[in-house]
Write a protein that holds these residues in place. Structure first.
Motif, PDB file in Angstrom:
ATOM      1  N   UNK A  57       0.917  -1.313  -0.047  1.00 20.05           N
ATOM      2  CA  UNK A  57      -0.042   0.010   0.077  1.00 20.05           C
ATOM      3  C   UNK A  57       0.998   1.368   0.144  1.00 20.05           C
ATOM      4  N   UNK A  58       1.900   1.354   0.550  1.00 21.82           N
ATOM      5  CA  UNK A  58       2.748   2.446   0.604  1.00 21.82           C
ATOM      6  C   UNK A  58       3.196   2.754  -0.765  1.00 21.82           C
ATOM      7  N   UNK A  59       4.057   1.695  -1.491  1.00 14.12           N
ATOM      8  CA  UNK A  59       4.410   1.795  -2.884  1.00 14.12           C
ATOM      9  C   UNK A  59       5.374   3.291  -3.030  1.00 14.12           C
ATOM     10  N   UNK A  60       6.473   3.224  -2.138  1.00  6.16           N
ATOM     11  CA  UNK A  60       7.250   4.342  -1.963  1.00  6.16           C
ATOM     12  C   UNK A  60       8.689   3.916  -2.085  1.00  6.16           C
ATOM     13  N   UNK A  61       9.638   5.140  -2.194  1.00  8.61           N
ATOM     14  CA  UNK A  61      10.852   5.013  -2.166  1.00  8.61           C
ATOM     15  C   UNK A  61      11.095   6.043  -0.971  1.00  8.61           C
ATOM     16  N   UNK A  62      12.177   5.878   0.072  1.00  5.81           N
ATOM     17  CA  UNK A  62      12.066   6.568   1.359  1.00  5.81           C
ATOM     18  C   UNK A  62      13.503   6.981   1.693  1.00  5.81           C
ATOM     19  N   UNK A  63      13.729   8.200   2.120  1.00  9.10           N
ATOM     20  CA  UNK A  63      15.051   8.345   2.864  1.00  9.10           C
ATOM     21  C   UNK A  63      14.900   8.630   4.144  1.00  9.10           C
ATOM     22  N   UNK A  64      15.792   8.004   5.396  1.00 11.59           N
ATOM     23  CA  UNK A  64      15.697   8.226   6.740  1.00 11.59           C
ATOM     24  C   UNK A  64      17.061   9.262   6.986  1.00 11.59           C
ATOM     25  N   UNK A  65      16.692  10.270   7.364  1.00 12.32           N
ATOM     26  CA  UNK A  65      17.753  11.207   7.978  1.00 12.32           C
ATOM     27  C   UNK A  65      17.753  11.319   9.309  1.00 12.32           C
ATOM     28  N   UNK A  66      18.811  11.847   9.977  1.00  9.76           N
ATOM     29  CA  UNK A  66      18.692  12.199  11.336  1.00  9.76           C
ATOM     30  C   UNK A  66      19.640  13.617  11.661  1.00  9.76           C
TER      31      UNK A  66
END
Lengths: 174, 174
Positions: A57-66
């Motif tokens: 359902x998400x069907x995304x590309x994601x970046x995790x930053x801090x």
């Protein structure tokens, strides 16, 4: 008469600028519900923790930053993460790139399309003691995302309690 | 006799430190062939341009970062990118996450696995005039990657000449 007109125009211009400033500020100052978290300034500039693709359902590309506190903790393996650490997950639609596929000669390239939303985990061991020290928020276009049920965040993070409730692992430098 | 032993031990220690320093320095100072580019210090801290997934032979997840000159140009839509701009693409194996899939209740989650390599595009309109002003490099573990044929880079970027030979577009803030 001319002077009055100029003054009126000037006054309208000042008001317009003030209104624009208010709108821009309002968009960033609205706190998300449940944990009362505001969108942290400058998060788009934070350093990279890792990347991922969620299908389904998400069907995304994601970046995790801090933020700097989070990045330091990730790099040094500090657990639990210290108060002040903020992790953000930015997501975009998982979009096939026809342009890239032409060059590769096959259907293989997926890039970040339209932005979907941005999530935050904010560490404050006292304020969020009931949810493992983490507060959760979701924004879209700088405003709290009404689609997000933030009460469901913490239970899903409990399986990784031993990593201070954080799923994402720091991606080593290639 | 004891004093000589101490001196010998001290000398060995100094040599060992010098060797470690040489090895660490050597790993970062070796220039990649063809364009003579060295791995830029601190690139893992650069700001995010976008993310992507390449299937096929690459089968990776990737983050594209930029130094401050590149990020400013991307955000302001400056074309061609100014001299000094550096774009880097970090890649990791496209790895299913059993841990995440358990939580989602389906096979949907792919995360960054082992690091594969890092590529750079370095803008210098005079030095690299023959290749659109761009120099290309590929490193792995801080050393030039012998698997990379850097002569093949520029021809593949020609189709996006109108975007100054850069495929990646800046991912808007969600």
């Amino acid at each position: 008469m001319k002077r009055i007109s100029i003054l009126v125009v000037a006054a309208i211009a000042v008001c317009a600028i003030a209104l624009i400033a208010f709108a821009a500020s309002g968009a960033n100052d609205e706190a998300a519900p449940v944990f009362g978290i505001k969108s942290p300034p400058g998060f788009r500039d934070w350093k990279l923790i890792s990347v991922a693709h969620e299908a389904g359902n998400n069907n995304d590309l994601r970046a995790v930053l801090g933020n700097d506190i989070a990045i330091k903790a990730f790099r040094e393996g500090t657990l639990p993460l210290p108060d002040g650490a903020i992790i953000t997950r930015l997501a975009w639609t998982y979009t096939p790139s026809e342009e890239n596929n032409k060059v590769f000669g096959r259907e293989q390239s997926f890039v970040a399309g339209a932005p979907t939303n941005v999530q935050f985990m904010v560490k404050d061991s006292k304020k969020y003691a009931e949810t493992g020290g983490w507060g959760f928020a979701q924004f879209k276009d700088g405003k709290p995302d009404p689609k997000a049920d933030l009460n469901t965040c913490f239970p899903c993070h409990v399986p990784v309690k031993e990593r201070d409730y954080v799923y994402t692992k720091y991606a080593p430098t290639p």
